[in-house]
Write a protein that holds these residues in place. Structure first.
Motif, PDB file in Angstrom:
ATOM      1  N   SER A 234     109.237  19.322 -16.642  1.00  0.00           N
ATOM      2  CA  SER A 234     109.239  19.883 -15.563  1.00  0.00           C
ATOM      3  C   SER A 234     110.233  19.623 -14.634  1.00  0.00           C
ATOM      4  N   PHE A 235     110.157  17.881 -14.800  1.00  0.00           N
ATOM      5  CA  PHE A 235     111.402  17.123 -14.271  1.00  0.00           C
ATOM      6  C   PHE A 235     112.205  16.194 -15.254  1.00  0.00           C
ATOM      7  N   SER A 236     112.689  17.212 -16.575  1.00  0.00           N
ATOM      8  CA  SER A 236     113.975  15.998 -17.557  1.00  0.00           C
ATOM      9  C   SER A 236     115.185  16.127 -16.791  1.00  0.00           C
ATOM     10  N   SER A 237     115.542  16.022 -15.657  1.00  0.00           N
ATOM     11  CA  SER A 237     116.326  15.613 -15.324  1.00  0.00           C
ATOM     12  C   SER A 237     116.368  14.870 -14.272  1.00  0.00           C
ATOM     13  N   ASP A 238     115.008  14.478 -14.007  1.00  0.00           N
ATOM     14  CA  ASP A 238     114.786  13.200 -12.827  1.00  0.00           C
ATOM     15  C   ASP A 238     114.002  11.325 -13.651  1.00  0.00           C
ATOM     16  N   TRP A 239     114.985  11.325 -14.064  1.00  0.00           N
ATOM     17  CA  TRP A 239     114.502   9.995 -14.912  1.00  0.00           C
ATOM     18  C   TRP A 239     113.075   9.000 -13.597  1.00  0.00           C
ATOM     19  N   SER A 240     113.786   9.060 -12.675  1.00  0.00           N
ATOM     20  CA  SER A 240     113.353   8.133 -12.178  1.00  0.00           C
ATOM     21  C   SER A 240     112.237   8.642 -11.654  1.00  0.00           C
ATOM     22  N   LYS A 241     111.241   9.509 -11.865  1.00  0.00           N
ATOM     23  CA  LYS A 241     110.373   9.964 -11.991  1.00  0.00           C
ATOM     24  C   LYS A 241     109.482  10.209 -13.164  1.00  0.00           C
ATOM     25  N   VAL A 242     109.993  10.643 -13.940  1.00  0.00           N
ATOM     26  CA  VAL A 242     109.769  10.454 -15.320  1.00  0.00           C
ATOM     27  C   VAL A 242     109.098   9.105 -15.076  1.00  0.00           C
ATOM     28  N   SER A 243     110.065   8.103 -14.884  1.00  0.00           N
ATOM     29  CA  SER A 243     109.587   6.919 -15.165  1.00  0.00           C
ATOM     30  C   SER A 243     108.689   6.380 -14.502  1.00  0.00           C
ATOM     31  N   ALA A 244     108.695   6.740 -13.632  1.00  0.00           N
ATOM     32  CA  ALA A 244     107.298   6.376 -12.916  1.00  0.00           C
ATOM     33  C   ALA A 244     105.993   6.944 -13.308  1.00  0.00           C
ATOM     34  N   ALA A 245     105.675   8.756 -14.000  1.00  0.00           N
ATOM     35  CA  ALA A 245     104.715   9.132 -14.342  1.00  0.00           C
ATOM     36  C   ALA A 245     104.382   7.692 -15.854  1.00  0.00           C
ATOM     37  N   GLY A 246     105.563   8.402 -16.344  1.00  0.00           N
ATOM     38  CA  GLY A 246     105.193   7.406 -17.641  1.00  0.00           C
ATOM     39  C   GLY A 246     103.991   5.729 -16.899  1.00  0.00           C
ATOM     40  N   LEU A 247     104.701   5.207 -16.259  1.00  0.00           N
ATOM     41  CA  LEU A 247     104.084   3.899 -15.761  1.00  0.00           C
ATOM     42  C   LEU A 247     102.408   4.336 -15.173  1.00  0.00           C
ATOM     43  N   SER A 249     101.247   6.166 -16.855  1.00  0.00           N
ATOM     44  CA  SER A 249     100.034   6.960 -17.739  1.00  0.00           C
ATOM     45  C   SER A 249      99.713   6.099 -18.095  1.00  0.00           C
ATOM     46  N   THR A 250     100.705   4.724 -17.919  1.00  0.00           N
ATOM     47  CA  THR A 250      99.754   3.744 -19.280  1.00  0.00           C
ATOM     48  C   THR A 250      99.385   2.359 -18.453  1.00  0.00           C
ATOM     49  N   LEU A 251      99.823   2.587 -16.995  1.00  0.00           N
ATOM     50  CA  LEU A 251      99.238   0.990 -16.201  1.00  0.00           C
ATOM     51  C   LEU A 251      97.919   0.401 -16.360  1.00  0.00           C
ATOM     52  N   PRO A 252      97.285   1.603 -16.324  1.00  0.00           N
ATOM     53  CA  PRO A 252      95.245   1.589 -16.533  1.00  0.00           C
ATOM     54  C   PRO A 252      94.897   0.766 -17.600  1.00  0.00           C
ATOM     55  N   MET A 253      95.364   1.031 -18.517  1.00  0.00           N
ATOM     56  CA  MET A 253      94.962   1.305 -20.186  1.00  0.00           C
ATOM     57  C   MET A 253      95.848  -0.313 -19.698  1.00  0.00           C
ATOM     58  N   VAL A 254      96.891  -0.539 -19.562  1.00  0.00           N
ATOM     59  CA  VAL A 254      97.709  -1.799 -19.907  1.00  0.00           C
ATOM     60  C   VAL A 254      96.304  -3.103 -18.727  1.00  0.00           C
ATOM     61  N   ILE A 255      96.252  -2.993 -17.935  1.00  0.00           N
ATOM     62  CA  ILE A 255      95.456  -3.872 -16.713  1.00  0.00           C
ATOM     63  C   ILE A 255      93.844  -4.314 -17.799  1.00  0.00           C
ATOM     64  N   LEU A 256      93.853  -3.128 -18.080  1.00  0.00           N
ATOM     65  CA  LEU A 256      92.126  -3.054 -18.720  1.00  0.00           C
ATOM     66  C   LEU A 256      91.984  -3.125 -19.644  1.00  0.00           C
ATOM     67  N   TYR A 257      93.027  -3.555 -20.384  1.00  0.00           N
ATOM     68  CA  TYR A 257      93.277  -4.715 -22.124  1.00  0.00           C
ATOM     69  C   TYR A 257      93.529  -6.113 -21.510  1.00  0.00           C
TER      70      TYR A 257
END
Length: 275
Positions: A234-247, A249-257
């Motif tokens: 949906s937001f393939s043209s806005d890579w700042s939002k895509v990067s935020a969404a990726g962060l 998605s991944t941040l909770p498991m990184v912190i838990l580990y």
């Protein structure tokens, strides 16, 4: 002795390259998540001149990540409970008893670990349609439990083997039945490996995409991994939002580990040494 400094430098250089290869994408993701959109277009690999949280807020709200987090947590917690309980009982029986067909069961578990999971997609799709488990978190939990059980049974069994049988016999002499022996003796002695199993299953379920994408079609039932794919589309043209969404998605498991890495490593090493 003359080559020792060279060996040390070369070894550390190799480890440093591996470190950059592993951490580099995460650092880049972190920088771009807090970088304004116009600055990302001009400097995609640079350090942000100012920190902005607009991308994180927009990705969370526009991507409806709240419900996806709840879905992933429900699936993860339920799968952890099923794997720990059923895997614990199975590992206890396989490690402390000798019975007919034990070798066949071990061979079957080893076979299921060797077969690529993608081969089960078509038959599972057909069976799940007939059982009306398609597009259901409960159906996804059953799939995850079946996928993650064999490896974790072996991991638990290797730890249980190292627990002396004399302790179990003394508990039986004191009047404990088998269920009480498992609950009052085996579980307290095996807390490190059960924590390792829980962390492994939690990481796997949170990051699993293949089956979640195949068996979940409703947007309100999507997990975090599949929600990220929908967000990128949906937001393939806005890579700042895509990067935020990726962060997100991944941040909770990184912190838990990071918080549980010591217990995780202890459970793995103790299980491998005892097994």
């Amino acid at each position: 002795m003359k080559n020792k400094p060279f060996e040390v430098v070369s070894r550390h250089f190799f480890l440093f390259c591996v470190f950059l290869f592993a951490v580099g994408p995460l650092v880049l993701l972190l920088m771009n998540a807090f970088k304004p959109k116009d600055e990302f277009l001009t400097s995609p690999f640079g350090v942000p001149s100012k920190i902005t949280f607009e991308n994180m807020v927009a990705a969370w709200t526009e991507g409806a990540y709240g419900q996806a987090f709840i879905n992933s947590l429900l699936v993860g917690v339920a799968t952890i409970i099923i794997v720990c309980i059923s895997g614990g009982f199975a590992a206890y029986a396989l490690s402390k008893y000798e019975f007919k067909g034990q070798s066949a069961i071990m061979a079957f578990l080893l076979l299921t670990m060797s077969v690529p999971m993608g081969l089960f997609l078509v038959p599972l799709f057909y069976v799940w349609q007939n059982l009306h488990l398609m597009d259901s978190l409960f159906g996804l939990i059953i799939i995850y439990s079946g996928i993650f059980l064999p490896f974790n049974i072996f991991l638990l069994r290797s730890f249980f083997i190292g627990i002396p049988k004399e302790l179990l016999e003394s508990a039986r002499v004191d009047g404990c039945n088998e269920f009480q022996v498992f609950m009052k003796l085996m579980i307290p002695l095996s807390k490190p490996v059960f924590l390792t199993v829980a962390l492994l299953v939690g990481l796997w379920t949170w990051n699993e995409f293949f089956f979640a994408n195949a068996f979940i079609q409703s947007d309100e039932l999507r997990t975090v991994s599949t929600k990220y794919l929908a967000f990128v589309g949906s937001f393939s043209s806005d890579w700042s939002k895509v990067s935020a969404a990726g962060l997100i998605s991944t941040l909770p498991m990184v912190i838990l580990y990071l918080f549980l890495q010591r217990q995780f490593i202890e459970g793995l090493t103790e299980g491998s040494i005892k097994g």
